[in-house]
Structures are given as C-alpha cells and as structure tokens.
Scaffold this active site. Structure first.
Site, short mmCIF file in Angstrom:
data_model
loop_
_atom_site.label_atom_id
_atom_site.label_comp_id
_atom_site.label_asym_id
_atom_site.label_seq_id
_atom_site.Cartn_x
_atom_site.Cartn_y
_atom_site.Cartn_z
CG ASP A 168 -1.74 1.27 1.36
OD1 ASP A 168 -1.65 2.15 0.48
OD2 ASP A 168 -2.50 1.39 2.35
NE ARG A 172 0.10 9.97 5.11
CZ ARG A 172 -0.94 9.33 4.60
NH1 ARG A 172 -1.22 9.47 3.31
NH2 ARG A 172 -1.71 8.57 5.34
CB ALA A 193 3.39 -5.89 -4.81
CE LYS A 197 -5.94 1.44 0.21
NZ LYS A 197 -5.37 2.49 1.03
N GLY A 233 -13.06 5.43 -1.04
CA GLY A 233 -13.68 6.05 0.12
C GLY A 233 -15.04 5.46 0.40
CB THR A 259 -7.00 9.09 10.96
OG1 THR A 259 -7.05 10.49 10.77
CG2 THR A 259 -5.57 8.67 11.24
N GLY A 260 -6.77 6.15 9.25
CA GLY A 260 -6.66 4.71 9.50
C GLY A 260 -7.66 3.85 8.76
CB ALA A 261 -10.68 4.57 6.70
N GLY A 262 -8.07 3.29 5.50
CA GLY A 262 -7.39 2.48 4.49
C GLY A 262 -6.57 1.36 5.12
CG ASP A 263 -3.48 2.41 7.62
OD1 ASP A 263 -3.00 2.33 6.47
OD2 ASP A 263 -3.29 3.38 8.38
CG ASN A 294 -15.49 -2.22 0.96
OD1 ASN A 294 -14.36 -1.79 0.80
ND2 ASN A 294 -16.27 -2.55 -0.06
N GLY A 305 -9.16 9.02 15.57
CA GLY A 305 -7.91 8.28 15.76
C GLY A 305 -7.96 6.93 15.07
#
Length: 323
Positions: A168, A172, A193, A197, A233, A259-263, A294, A305
């Site tokens: 992934d 940044r 890989a 993602k 998203g 924050t952290g949703a993709g992780d 999802n 957080g």
C-alpha cells in the site's frame, strides 16, 4: 498459507500523530493537540490482531518515551514486537495532522531524520520475516537510506520464504524531495508485489489521469500480480484479479475521522486472505473478503484516531448483518 502459517508481518514506520482537539481548523488555529499512535504499517498490524489474526511489526523507534510507548501499544494490542529495534541517537517520528471540516487530513512531519529512517538491513529480524504468510509494506520506508536498503532486503527474505507481498504505497507527498522522485521510487518495487492497494488519489498521482475507469487502473496492473485494489472512500472498492474484476460497495456510516480507514481495510483483507488464500482465485470468496474489509474501513471512520477505532470481528459482522 504455506505450512499453515497465518502471520501478517508489517514493515515500516510507527509514529505519534498529534491531532487537534477540534476539527476543521488549521494547525496554527488548533487550541490543543491529542497524541495518537499511528503509522500505516503499524495500523495494519494492529488491525489484523484486533480481528483475531497473528500480526508482527518490523521497524525502528527512537529510544525515547514515545518509542517505548509505541512498542508497548503494539504488545498491548497483541502484535509481536520482536522485529522492533531502538535507536539511541534519533527520535521517534512525529506528525501533526489537521482534521478538516470534511474529515480529511493534512500533515506536517517531524522526521530529520527520525529513527524509522535509520533501520539497517543488519537489524532485520530475519527469522520473524521468514514466518510471514503475508509481508506488508508501504513506500515511506523507500524515501531514505539506510531504511530503503533494509526494506528491499526484507522483501527479498519474505519472498524467498514463500510469503505473499502486500503493498500500500500510502503516498505522503510532503515527505518526498519531489513528486517525480515519489512516483519513481513508489513504482520501483511495483512489479514485485502480489497484492497492491491504491486510493483514487494515488491512482491519479501514479497514472497522471484523473479517472478510476478500468483502462486507467490497468496501467498499474502487472502480470505478476494476484490482486490490485482501488479504494474509493465511501464509494467502496474496485478490484482486479487475474481472471476477473469488479466492484464492491461500502457501508453508509456517519464519518468523523478518516484516519486509518485504508489501513483497517488492508488489515481486514489480509486477515481474510491468510485464512483462505483460495479467495484470490475465487470471485465470490474475494467479494466476501472485500465486503468484510469495506465494513472494517467504514467502522474506523466513525471514531477519532486510527488505532482506537479499529474494530473487532464481532463489530464488523454486526455492521454487515445490519446493512
């Protein structure tokens, strides 16, 4: 997985995010900040563990209060920290993160250099990496030496031991010397890989085209890949495997902080794949795994957080059943 292994090993950065106590303000306007543990690879490891899976983290922290705190957070969340080393001469990385009114983020980093950038190949826990069913990483660890060489060596060790490689990029831009350098380095390990993602922002960055149509996504496909994912998203996710492709919608939730949703999504998907690797060749199974991922990502956006908002399997199942 090979030899019945289900361990997900995450490689890269773990840091402290400082998040304003109120949303929708600039860093300068923020009245105060809360400290929150973060770093995408660490978030992924904790996401896997929170869902009941085996997870380990490999990376370097400062031998300081924050570094020791982060290692303790890994352990407290059931993540094997046997791959963590400490640097007495460099600090743990910090990031100030603004939450805009729409829940999206802006970053300001303190890494000059931070301990995570100073991990060397000699400091890798080789035996831990060899136990990985999946070896997961981002691109931030490619920015500077010696960490870049450590990253490439760790990928080699994992691949030779039979692990799936999961990538992934977690772009940044502010951390790279230039956009061109970012694009070049992110793509420099693309062909290695098994699972990749990207977000729609990263898709545009890497292809130069503002579109999520199949012909654009396929510019990032490689014959060596088993799965390419584009997260959209709250619109869900598009997926591309060797013999099929499709899209899986997300779940409607009240977003507070992305924050952290993709992780969370990545951790959940990797957890499902190590439980049943045949899902990479079975469209129905893969769609179920992505649906689960999802839901995991959606739940993570409903609280502030990254790590505190990562869900348990029970919470994910409840959301899926309620939908």
């Amino acid at each position: 997985m090979a030899g019945g292994r289900e361990l997900v090993v995450s490689f890269g950065e773990m840091l402290i995010d400082f998040v304003p106590t109120v949303a929708g303000v600039s860093l300068a306007e923020a009245p105060a900040f809360l400290k929150a543990p973060g770093g995408a690879p660490a978030n992924v490891a904790i996401a896997v563990s929170r869902l009941g899976g085996g997870a380990a983290f490999v990376g370097k922290l400062g031998d300081d209060e924050f570094g020791r705190m982060l290692a303790a957070i890994l352990r407290d969340n059931g993540v094997d920290d046997g791959g963590v080393v400490f640097d007495a001469g460099a600090r743990t990385a910090l990031a100030f993160v603004t939450l805009r009114a729409d829940g999206e983020r802006e970053f300001m980093f303190y890494r000059n250099p931070s301990a995570d950038m100073l991990l060397t190949a000699d400091e890798l826990n080789v035996e831990l990496i060899k136990r990985a069913a999946v070896f997961h990483y981002g691109s931030i660890s490619l920015i500077a030496e010696p960490c870049r060489s450590a990253h490439l060596r760790a990928m080699e060790i994992a691949k030779e031991a039979g692990a799936l490689l999961s990538y992934d990029p977690n772009l940044r831009e502010a951390l790279w010397p230039s956009r061109d350098e970012a694009r070049t380095q992110i793509l420099s390990i693309w062909d290695q890989a098994d699972i990749v993602k990207v977000s729609e922002v990263e898709l545009e960055f890497l292809t130069g085209i503002d579109s999520v149509e199949d012909d654009v996504v396929m510019k990032l496909w490689r014959p060596t890949m088993k799965l390419l994912l584009v997260t959209l998203g709250d619109q869900g996710c598009k997926y591309y495997a060797r013999d099929f492709h499709g899209a899986v919608p997300s779940f409607k939730v009240q977003q507070v902080d992305t924050t952290g949703a993709g992780d969370a999504f990545v951790g959940a998907l990797l957890r499902k794949i190590v439980q049943d690797p045949s899902s990479l060749q079975d469209q129905k199974k893969l769609e179920e795994a992505i649906k689960f991922a999802n839901a995991c990502g959606a739940i993570t956006t409903t609280k502030k957080g990254a790590i505190p908002s990562l869900p348990t399997e029970t919470e994910v199942v409840q959301l899926i059943e309620k939908a």
